[in-house]
Design a protein around this motif. Structure first.
Motif, PDB file in Angstrom:
ATOM      1  N   ILE A 104       8.542   7.009  -3.210  1.00 25.23           N
ATOM      2  CA  ILE A 104       7.883   8.317  -3.197  1.00 25.23           C
ATOM      3  C   ILE A 104       6.556   8.243  -2.462  1.00 25.23           C
ATOM      4  O   ILE A 104       6.227   9.117  -1.653  1.00 25.23           O
ATOM      5  N   ALA A 105       5.782   7.193  -2.724  1.00 25.36           N
ATOM      6  CA  ALA A 105       4.504   7.031  -2.013  1.00 25.36           C
ATOM      7  C   ALA A 105       4.726   6.964  -0.511  1.00 25.36           C
ATOM      8  O   ALA A 105       3.993   7.581   0.269  1.00 25.36           O
ATOM      9  N   SER A 106       5.760   6.236  -0.092  1.00 27.81           N
ATOM     10  CA  SER A 106       6.071   6.135   1.331  1.00 27.81           C
ATOM     11  C   SER A 106       6.404   7.493   1.927  1.00 27.81           C
ATOM     12  O   SER A 106       5.934   7.854   3.008  1.00 27.81           O
ATOM     13  N   LYS A 107       7.210   8.275   1.213  1.00 30.28           N
ATOM     14  CA  LYS A 107       7.592   9.588   1.732  1.00 30.28           C
ATOM     15  C   LYS A 107       6.404  10.532   1.833  1.00 30.28           C
ATOM     16  O   LYS A 107       6.381  11.428   2.691  1.00 30.28           O
ATOM     17  N   LEU A 108       5.404  10.337   0.993  1.00 27.10           N
ATOM     18  CA  LEU A 108       4.230  11.207   1.020  1.00 27.10           C
ATOM     19  C   LEU A 108       3.239  10.831   2.113  1.00 27.10           C
ATOM     20  O   LEU A 108       2.464  11.688   2.560  1.00 27.10           O
ATOM     21  N   VAL A 109       3.227   9.570   2.548  1.00 27.90           N
ATOM     22  CA  VAL A 109       2.230   9.170   3.555  1.00 27.90           C
ATOM     23  C   VAL A 109       2.836   8.711   4.873  1.00 27.90           C
ATOM     24  O   VAL A 109       2.180   8.786   5.911  1.00 27.90           O
ATOM     25  N   ARG A 110       4.078   8.257   4.868  1.00 32.31           N
ATOM     26  CA  ARG A 110       4.724   7.823   6.124  1.00 32.31           C
ATOM     27  C   ARG A 110       5.602   8.968   6.632  1.00 32.31           C
ATOM     28  O   ARG A 110       6.799   8.811   6.858  1.00 32.31           O
ATOM     29  N   THR A 111       4.978  10.113   6.837  1.00 35.93           N
ATOM     30  CA  THR A 111       5.707  11.314   7.248  1.00 35.93           C
ATOM     31  C   THR A 111       6.128  11.262   8.719  1.00 35.93           C
ATOM     32  O   THR A 111       6.837  12.154   9.184  1.00 35.93           O
ATOM     33  N   TYR A 112       5.736  10.225   9.409  1.00 37.57           N
ATOM     34  CA  TYR A 112       6.116  10.041  10.810  1.00 37.57           C
ATOM     35  C   TYR A 112       7.476   9.368  10.951  1.00 37.57           C
ATOM     36  O   TYR A 112       7.942   9.127  12.057  1.00 37.57           O
ATOM     37  N   THR A 113       8.134   9.059   9.829  1.00 42.38           N
ATOM     38  CA  THR A 113       9.428   8.387   9.879  1.00 42.38           C
ATOM     39  C   THR A 113      10.297   8.877   8.724  1.00 42.38           C
ATOM     40  O   THR A 113       9.790   9.406   7.738  1.00 42.38           O
ATOM     41  N   ASP A 114      11.609   8.703   8.888  1.00 39.72           N
ATOM     42  CA  ASP A 114      12.520   8.987   7.779  1.00 39.72           C
ATOM     43  C   ASP A 114      13.102   7.696   7.216  1.00 39.72           C
ATOM     44  O   ASP A 114      14.065   7.709   6.452  1.00 39.72           O
ATOM     45  N   ARG A 115      12.498   6.571   7.548  1.00 39.22           N
ATOM     46  CA  ARG A 115      12.979   5.263   7.103  1.00 39.22           C
ATOM     47  C   ARG A 115      12.084   4.766   5.965  1.00 39.22           C
ATOM     48  O   ARG A 115      11.024   4.202   6.195  1.00 39.22           O
ATOM     49  N   HIS A 116      12.558   5.006   4.751  1.00 39.86           N
ATOM     50  CA  HIS A 116      11.752   4.682   3.576  1.00 39.86           C
ATOM     51  C   HIS A 116      12.412   3.639   2.676  1.00 39.86           C
ATOM     52  O   HIS A 116      12.035   3.500   1.508  1.00 39.86           O
ATOM     53  N   GLY A 117      13.403   2.929   3.189  1.00 41.00           N
ATOM     54  CA  GLY A 117      13.997   1.841   2.438  1.00 41.00           C
ATOM     55  C   GLY A 117      13.006   0.709   2.240  1.00 41.00           C
ATOM     56  O   GLY A 117      12.023   0.573   2.997  1.00 41.00           O
TER      57      GLY A 117
END
Length: 206
Positions: A104-117
Motif C-alpha cells: 500500500i505504501a508503494s502504491k501511494l508514493v510510487r505512482t510513476y509505476t504499476d509494478r508494486h510486487g
C-alpha cells in the motif's frame, strides 16, 4: 544471518523486545477458507528469520507465535497485509496488528509505476535481487527444501529497510496520514474477505 525452522510454534522467548516484526505467510493457494496456512515467517530485523511450519493435521495451537502476533505494542510489517491478516485470523484466531503494508505504501508514493510486487520494490528501493522462483511451489509437503526455506525467509528479510525508505517518501509527498488510515483499516478489510466480501466494494453506490 540465520534461517531458523520450527514446527507448529516458536520456542518461548524468541523475538522478545519491542522491535517491529516483519510477517509473511505461505498457504496452499489464494482462497483463505480452502487453502490452509502452511508457514508463518517472522523477523525482528536483527538479521535472523524464523519459519513456523504447520502440518496438514495441525490444530494451529501455537501459543508463543499467537502471543507475538497479537501483541498490540509491536508493529507488524507486511507486503500485501490484506492476505496475510486474513490467513492468520482464520487459522490462528488472532488479529496481527498494528500494521504497516509496504505494498500500500508503494502504491501511494510510487505512482510513476504499476509494478508494486515485493521483487520490484526490493530491486528499485534497496538495489537487492529477490528471487521469486519458489512462489508457486508446494508448501504443504512433509518438509521444506532449502530453496523453499530461503524463499520464505527472504519475504520478511527486507521489510524493515523498505519501511524506513517508504516512510521517508510518504512524508515527502504528504501522504503519511492517508497511508496510516489505510493501514488501520486493513484488519477490517481482511475480516470482510473472510466474511464473504472479497471483491464487492461496499462503499460504492451500486
Amino acid at each position: 544471518m540465520t534461517v531458523h525452522f520450527h514446527k507448529e510454534d516458536l520456542p518461548a522467548g524468541v523475538l522478545a523486545g519491542d522491535a517491529p516484526l516483519a510477517v509473511d505467510t505461505e498457504t496452499m493457494g489464494l482462497i483463505t477458507h480452502r487453502d490452509r496456512l502452511c508457514v508463518v515467517q517472522i523477523s525482528d530485523g536483527s538479521g535472523d528469520e524464523h519459519l513456523v511450519r504447520f502440518g496438514p493435521d495441525s490444530s494451529y495451537d501455537a501459543p508463543n507465535l499467537k502471543a507475538l502476533l497479537a501483541d498490540e505494542s509491536r508493529l507488524k510489517l507486511y507486503h500485501f497485509a490484506r492476505f496475510d491478516l486474513a490467513a492468520i485470523e482464520h487459522y490462528l484466531g488472532v488479529v496481527a496488528a498494528p500494521v504497516f503494508c509496504t505494498k500500500i505504501a508503494s502504491k501511494l508514493v510510487r505512482t510513476y509505476t504499476d509494478r508494486h510486487g515485493l521483487k520490484n520494490l526490493v530491486d528499485e528501493v534497496l538495489h537487492e535481487n529477490l528471487s521469486k522462483q519458489q512462489q508457486s511451489s508446494d508448501w504443504g509437503g512433509p518438509d521444506l527444501n532449502d530453496a523453499q526455506r530461503e524463499y520464505a525467509a527472504s519475504d520478511v528479510r527486507y521489510l524493515h529497510r523498505l519501511r524506513e525508505e517508504l516512510v521517508r517518501r510518504l512524508e515527502r509527498e504528504g501522504r503519511l496520514d492517508i497511508a496510516q488510515a489505510c493501514f488501520d483499516f486493513l484488519p477490517t478489510r481482511a475480516r470482510l474477505d473472510i466474511a464473504g466480501w472479497p471483491d464487492h466494494d461496499i462503499f460504492s453506490h451500486s
